[in-house]
Motif scaffolding. Structure first.
Motif, PDB file in Angstrom:
ATOM      1  N   GLU A  63      47.789  46.794  48.994  1.00 11.48           N
ATOM      2  CA  GLU A  63      46.930  47.044  47.414  1.00 11.48           C
ATOM      3  C   GLU A  63      46.204  45.339  48.228  1.00 11.48           C
ATOM      4  OE1 GLU A  63      46.198  48.119  44.262  1.00 11.48           O
ATOM      5  OE2 GLU A  63      47.885  46.769  44.079  1.00 11.48           O
ATOM      6  N   ILE A  64      45.558  44.792  47.950  1.00  9.18           N
ATOM      7  CA  ILE A  64      44.875  43.125  48.402  1.00  9.18           C
ATOM      8  C   ILE A  64      44.224  43.141  47.127  1.00  9.18           C
ATOM      9  CG2 ILE A  64      43.272  41.313  49.401  1.00  9.18           C
ATOM     10  CD1 ILE A  64      44.152  43.184  52.057  1.00  9.18           C
ATOM     11  N   GLY A  65      44.847  42.244  45.799  1.00  2.00           N
ATOM     12  CA  GLY A  65      44.052  42.487  44.834  1.00  2.00           C
ATOM     13  C   GLY A  65      45.198  42.963  43.596  1.00  2.00           C
ATOM     14  N   THR A  66      46.132  42.493  42.976  1.00  2.00           N
ATOM     15  CA  THR A  66      47.492  43.411  41.940  1.00  2.00           C
ATOM     16  C   THR A  66      46.023  43.774  40.636  1.00  2.00           C
ATOM     17  OG1 THR A  66      48.380  42.229  43.541  1.00  2.00           O
ATOM     18  CG2 THR A  66      49.226  43.459  41.389  1.00  2.00           C
ATOM     19  N   LEU A  67      45.888  41.861  40.130  1.00  2.00           N
ATOM     20  CA  LEU A  67      45.424  41.849  38.755  1.00  2.00           C
ATOM     21  C   LEU A  67      46.686  42.361  37.686  1.00  2.00           C
ATOM     22  CD1 LEU A  67      43.043  40.913  36.853  1.00  2.00           C
ATOM     23  CD2 LEU A  67      42.366  43.484  36.825  1.00  2.00           C
ATOM     24  N   GLY A  68      46.330  42.499  37.371  1.00  2.00           N
ATOM     25  CA  GLY A  68      47.842  43.840  35.797  1.00  2.00           C
ATOM     26  C   GLY A  68      48.702  44.834  36.308  1.00  2.00           C
ATOM     27  N   LEU A  88      49.067  41.787  46.669  1.00  2.00           N
ATOM     28  CA  LEU A  88      49.268  40.787  47.275  1.00  2.00           C
ATOM     29  C   LEU A  88      48.063  39.939  45.806  1.00  2.00           C
ATOM     30  CD1 LEU A  88      48.327  41.030  50.653  1.00  2.00           C
ATOM     31  CD2 LEU A  88      50.495  40.644  50.094  1.00  2.00           C
ATOM     32  N   GLU A  89      48.617  39.294  45.664  1.00  2.00           N
ATOM     33  CA  GLU A  89      47.993  38.425  44.100  1.00  2.00           C
ATOM     34  C   GLU A  89      48.121  36.818  44.390  1.00  2.00           C
ATOM     35  OE1 GLU A  89      45.871  39.566  41.711  1.00  2.00           O
ATOM     36  OE2 GLU A  89      45.870  37.340  41.222  1.00  2.00           O
ATOM     37  N   ALA A  90      46.617  36.225  44.327  1.00  2.00           N
ATOM     38  CA  ALA A  90      46.875  34.553  44.018  1.00  2.00           C
ATOM     39  C   ALA A  90      46.943  33.949  42.809  1.00  2.00           C
ATOM     40  CB  ALA A  90      45.229  34.945  44.720  1.00  2.00           C
ATOM     41  N   ASP A  91      46.503  34.749  41.766  1.00  2.00           N
ATOM     42  CA  ASP A  91      47.390  34.447  40.240  1.00  2.00           C
ATOM     43  C   ASP A  91      48.602  34.562  39.829  1.00  2.00           C
ATOM     44  OD1 ASP A  91      44.693  33.873  37.783  1.00  2.00           O
ATOM     45  OD2 ASP A  91      46.899  34.032  37.285  1.00  2.00           O
ATOM     46  N   ALA A  92      49.195  33.457  39.211  1.00  2.00           N
ATOM     47  CA  ALA A  92      50.414  33.847  38.776  1.00  2.00           C
ATOM     48  C   ALA A  92      50.366  34.864  37.365  1.00  2.00           C
ATOM     49  CB  ALA A  92      51.388  32.536  39.274  1.00  2.00           C
ATOM     50  N   THR A  93      50.117  34.394  37.260  1.00  2.00           N
ATOM     51  CA  THR A  93      50.023  34.863  35.088  1.00  2.00           C
ATOM     52  C   THR A  93      49.005  36.182  36.172  1.00  2.00           C
ATOM     53  OG1 THR A  93      48.701  32.758  34.586  1.00  2.00           O
ATOM     54  CG2 THR A  93      48.078  34.852  32.912  1.00  2.00           C
ATOM     55  N   GLY A 116      50.103  35.156  45.867  1.00  2.00           N
ATOM     56  CA  GLY A 116      49.369  33.757  47.269  1.00  2.00           C
ATOM     57  C   GLY A 116      48.195  34.278  47.738  1.00  2.00           C
ATOM     58  N   GLN A 117      47.717  33.425  48.058  1.00  2.00           N
ATOM     59  CA  GLN A 117      46.218  33.442  48.679  1.00  2.00           C
ATOM     60  C   GLN A 117      46.578  34.896  49.769  1.00  2.00           C
ATOM     61  OE1 GLN A 117      43.485  32.051  47.924  1.00  2.00           O
ATOM     62  NE2 GLN A 117      44.465  31.430  46.261  1.00  2.00           N
ATOM     63  N   ALA A 118      45.437  35.992  49.655  1.00  2.00           N
ATOM     64  CA  ALA A 118      46.102  37.139  50.823  1.00  2.00           C
ATOM     65  C   ALA A 118      45.866  36.609  52.081  1.00  2.00           C
ATOM     66  CB  ALA A 118      45.138  37.657  50.270  1.00  2.00           C
ATOM     67  N   LEU A 119      45.105  35.636  52.298  1.00  2.00           N
ATOM     68  CA  LEU A 119      44.560  35.287  53.479  1.00  2.00           C
ATOM     69  C   LEU A 119      45.579  34.547  54.028  1.00  2.00           C
ATOM     70  CD1 LEU A 119      41.282  34.342  53.950  1.00  2.00           C
ATOM     71  CD2 LEU A 119      42.686  36.494  54.847  1.00  2.00           C
ATOM     72  N   GLU A 120      47.298  34.034  53.504  1.00  2.00           N
ATOM     73  CA  GLU A 120      47.973  33.178  53.679  1.00  2.00           C
ATOM     74  C   GLU A 120      48.566  34.412  53.614  1.00  2.00           C
ATOM     75  OE1 GLU A 120      48.743  29.895  51.614  1.00  2.00           O
ATOM     76  OE2 GLU A 120      46.476  29.448  51.738  1.00  2.00           O
ATOM     77  N   THR A 121      48.996  35.771  52.796  1.00  2.00           N
ATOM     78  CA  THR A 121      50.506  35.802  53.050  1.00  2.00           C
ATOM     79  C   THR A 121      49.861  37.168  54.145  1.00  2.00           C
ATOM     80  OG1 THR A 121      49.499  37.759  51.090  1.00  2.00           O
ATOM     81  CG2 THR A 121      51.024  36.115  50.691  1.00  2.00           C
ATOM     82  N   ASP A 139      40.464  44.788  47.227  1.00  2.00           N
ATOM     83  CA  ASP A 139      39.800  44.967  45.787  1.00  2.00           C
ATOM     84  C   ASP A 139      40.394  43.757  45.322  1.00  2.00           C
ATOM     85  OD1 ASP A 139      38.472  46.054  43.796  1.00  2.00           O
ATOM     86  OD2 ASP A 139      40.119  46.820  42.718  1.00  2.00           O
ATOM     87  N   ALA A 140      40.772  42.809  46.367  1.00  2.00           N
ATOM     88  CA  ALA A 140      40.439  40.861  45.735  1.00  2.00           C
ATOM     89  C   ALA A 140      38.642  41.064  45.647  1.00  2.00           C
ATOM     90  CB  ALA A 140      41.659  40.748  46.700  1.00  2.00           C
ATOM     91  N   ASP A 141      38.764  38.784  45.966  1.00  2.00           N
ATOM     92  CA  ASP A 141      37.896  38.262  45.925  1.00  2.00           C
ATOM     93  C   ASP A 141      36.694  38.846  47.155  1.00  2.00           C
ATOM     94  OD1 ASP A 141      39.533  37.205  47.774  1.00  2.00           O
ATOM     95  OD2 ASP A 141      38.494  35.920  48.745  1.00  2.00           O
TER      96      ASP A 141
END
Ligand code: SAH
Ligand code: DHB
Ligand code: MG
Length: 221
Positions: A63-68, A88-93, A116-121, A139-141
């Motif tokens: 999954e790309i884009g975890t949110l909560g 994969l989730e870029a935002d630590a919060t 981390g940024q998905a394009l890096e992970t 489902d990310a940026d």
């Protein structure tokens, strides 16, 4: 037909077919309380992801884009013992809330959350030979969606299913030159898939509690 009708039908479908248990309701509550945007998939779409994972017999999901972690819960619940969802989730919060939601749902052992940024992970997953994945949910940026699709293909096998959320964008998918980076990217991605001989795909338009949008479903051959 208006949004009130779409909402009513989503409510009906939820009440009859897709009841949410305490863990899902609590995940939504905790995400909102932490100020996360309410852009998770609807229960009906979560159930669809869950069904696709089961139809795939998926043991490895990306999954790309975890949110909560709301969609992560639906996906991880489709896994057998020993199965893994890498999300994969870029935002630590966002990732922190997702971890809490996944722990409270008893799914900790099934989920590998990478911050981390998905394009890096994504290249890290390739180096680790973490694939091939049986199902990929993008489902990310939105502007990065074409690149995410290329990565999904790289981490796939014949028979992998790929789902991309939010491709129709209120119908703007059909309009060239909107100047909206998300819309332009979904068009680029759609057209690259149209030229890709390894992939058979379609886009399904949706209405519901999140308005008018749609998802792309692709099968790798
Ligand atoms: N799949 C979730 C919703 C995801 S919302 C659900 O349905 O429950 C999109 C998420 O992608 C946000 O949490 C956002 O922080 C994250 N995101 C945005 N850009 C990203 C990037 N470059 N890499 C990884 N995640 C990113
Ligand atoms: C947005 C992102 C999503 O994943 C979604 O389902 C709806 C909206 C957004 O970034 O606005
Ligand atoms: Mg989405």
């Amino acid at each position: 037909m208006n949004e009130e009708t779409w909402n009513a039908v989503d409510s009906y479908v939820e009440a009859v077919l897709v009841p949410q248990d305490a863990a899902l309701l609590e995940a939504t509550r905790r995400s909102a309380a932490a100020g996360l945007p309410s852009i998770a998939v609807t229960p009906a779409m979560g159930r669809l992801l869950h069904l696709l994972a089961r139809m795939q017999g998926a043991t490895r999901i990306l999954e790309i884009g975890t949110l909560g972690g709301y969609s992560s819960i639906w996906l991880a619940r489709a896994l057998p013992k020993g199965g893994r969802l890498v999300t994969l989730e870029a935002d630590a919060t966002h990732a922190g809330i997702a971890q809490a939601n996944l722990r409270e749902s008893g799914l900790e052992d099934y989920v590998d959350l990478r911050i981390g940024q998905a394009l890096e992970t994504l290249p890290v997953l390739e180096r680790e030979a973490a694939g091939p994945f049986d199902l990929v949910f993008i489902d990310a940026d939105k502007p990065s969606s074409p690149e995410y699709f290329e990565w999904a293909l790289k981490l796939s096998r014949p028979g992998t299913a790929i789902v991309v959320d939010n491709v129709v964008r209120g119908g703007r998918l059909a309009q060239p030159g909107t100047g909206d980076a998300g819309v332009d990217a979904m068009r680029d991605m759609t057209e690259l898939i149209g030229r890709e001989p390894r992939v058979t795909a379609t886009i399904v338009q949706t209405v519901g509690a999140k308005g008018y949008d749609g998802f792309l479903l692709a099968l790798v051959s």
